[in-house]
Design a protein around this motif. Structure first.
Motif, short mmCIF file in Angstrom:
data_model
loop_
_atom_site.label_atom_id
_atom_site.label_comp_id
_atom_site.label_asym_id
_atom_site.label_seq_id
_atom_site.Cartn_x
_atom_site.Cartn_y
_atom_site.Cartn_z
N PHE A 1 49.38 129.62 -24.82
CA PHE A 1 48.37 129.10 -25.73
C PHE A 1 47.81 130.20 -26.62
O PHE A 1 47.64 130.01 -27.83
CB PHE A 1 47.24 128.43 -24.95
CG PHE A 1 46.21 127.79 -25.82
CD1 PHE A 1 46.49 126.61 -26.49
CD2 PHE A 1 44.96 128.36 -25.98
CE1 PHE A 1 45.54 126.01 -27.30
CE2 PHE A 1 44.01 127.77 -26.79
CZ PHE A 1 44.30 126.59 -27.45
N LEU A 2 47.53 131.36 -26.04
CA LEU A 2 47.01 132.48 -26.85
C LEU A 2 48.05 132.95 -27.87
O LEU A 2 47.70 133.23 -29.03
CB LEU A 2 46.60 133.64 -25.94
CG LEU A 2 45.31 133.46 -25.18
CD1 LEU A 2 45.06 134.67 -24.29
CD2 LEU A 2 44.14 133.25 -26.11
N PRO B 1 52.38 125.02 -25.46
CA PRO B 1 51.63 124.93 -24.20
C PRO B 1 51.96 123.69 -23.37
O PRO B 1 51.91 123.73 -22.15
CB PRO B 1 50.17 124.90 -24.65
CG PRO B 1 50.17 125.57 -25.97
CD PRO B 1 51.47 125.20 -26.59
N GLY C 1 54.47 131.83 -29.84
CA GLY C 1 54.26 130.81 -28.82
C GLY C 1 55.55 130.14 -28.41
O GLY C 1 55.78 129.87 -27.23
N CYS D 1 54.98 121.80 -29.50
CA CYS D 1 53.72 122.25 -28.90
C CYS D 1 54.03 123.06 -27.64
O CYS D 1 54.14 122.50 -26.55
CB CYS D 1 52.84 121.05 -28.58
SG CYS D 1 51.22 121.51 -27.99
N TRP E 1 52.79 130.61 -34.60
CA TRP E 1 53.62 129.55 -34.04
C TRP E 1 54.87 130.10 -33.37
O TRP E 1 55.23 129.70 -32.27
CB TRP E 1 53.97 128.59 -35.17
CG TRP E 1 54.73 127.39 -34.77
CD1 TRP E 1 54.41 126.50 -33.78
CD2 TRP E 1 55.95 126.93 -35.33
NE1 TRP E 1 55.35 125.53 -33.71
CE2 TRP E 1 56.31 125.76 -34.66
CE3 TRP E 1 56.77 127.39 -36.35
CZ2 TRP E 1 57.46 125.06 -34.96
CZ3 TRP E 1 57.90 126.69 -36.65
CH2 TRP E 1 58.24 125.54 -35.97
N TRP F 1 50.40 131.12 -29.10
CA TRP F 1 50.54 130.03 -30.05
C TRP F 1 49.42 130.07 -31.09
O TRP F 1 49.64 129.79 -32.26
CB TRP F 1 50.53 128.71 -29.29
CG TRP F 1 50.87 127.50 -30.08
CD1 TRP F 1 51.89 127.36 -30.97
CD2 TRP F 1 50.20 126.25 -30.04
NE1 TRP F 1 51.89 126.08 -31.48
CE2 TRP F 1 50.87 125.38 -30.92
CE3 TRP F 1 49.11 125.78 -29.34
CZ2 TRP F 1 50.47 124.08 -31.11
CZ3 TRP F 1 48.72 124.47 -29.53
CH2 TRP F 1 49.39 123.64 -30.41
N LEU F 2 48.21 130.47 -30.67
CA LEU F 2 47.11 130.60 -31.62
C LEU F 2 47.32 131.78 -32.58
O LEU F 2 46.91 131.73 -33.73
CB LEU F 2 45.78 130.79 -30.89
CG LEU F 2 45.22 129.55 -30.20
CD1 LEU F 2 43.92 129.90 -29.47
CD2 LEU F 2 44.97 128.43 -31.19
N CYS F 3 47.96 132.83 -32.08
CA CYS F 3 48.25 134.00 -32.92
C CYS F 3 49.33 133.69 -33.94
O CYS F 3 49.34 134.28 -35.02
CB CYS F 3 48.68 135.18 -32.06
SG CYS F 3 47.37 135.83 -31.03
#
Length: 52
Positions: free
Chosen positions: A29-30, A14, A39, A12, A36, A32-34
Motif C-alpha cells: 500500500f505504501l 494491495p 506497488g 489494485c 503505481w 502503491w501510494l508512492c
C-alpha cells in the motif's frame, strides 16, 4: 500465481496480497501510494514468493 491475481495486482496491488498478511499489505500500500509501478512490482514479487 494465477491470472486473476496478476490482473488484480495490476489494477489494485494491495487487494492482490490480501491473504499474505498485514505487513505485506502495508508495504504494498505504501509503495502503491508512492507510485503505481512500485506497488505492482512489490505485489508481483510477494505473490511469486513460494515460501508464503
Amino acid at each position: 500465481m494465477n491470472f486473476f491475481r496478476v490482473l488484480l495486482s495490476i489494477i489494485c496491488p494491495p487487494l492482490a496480497v490480501l491473504d499474505k498478511g498485514c505487513g505485506s499489505i502495508f508495504i504494498v500500500f505504501l509503495l502503491w501510494l508512492c507510485g503505481w509501478v512500485p506497488g505492482i512490482i512489490a505485489a508481483l514479487i510477494i505473490l511469486n514468493n513460494p515460501k508464503r
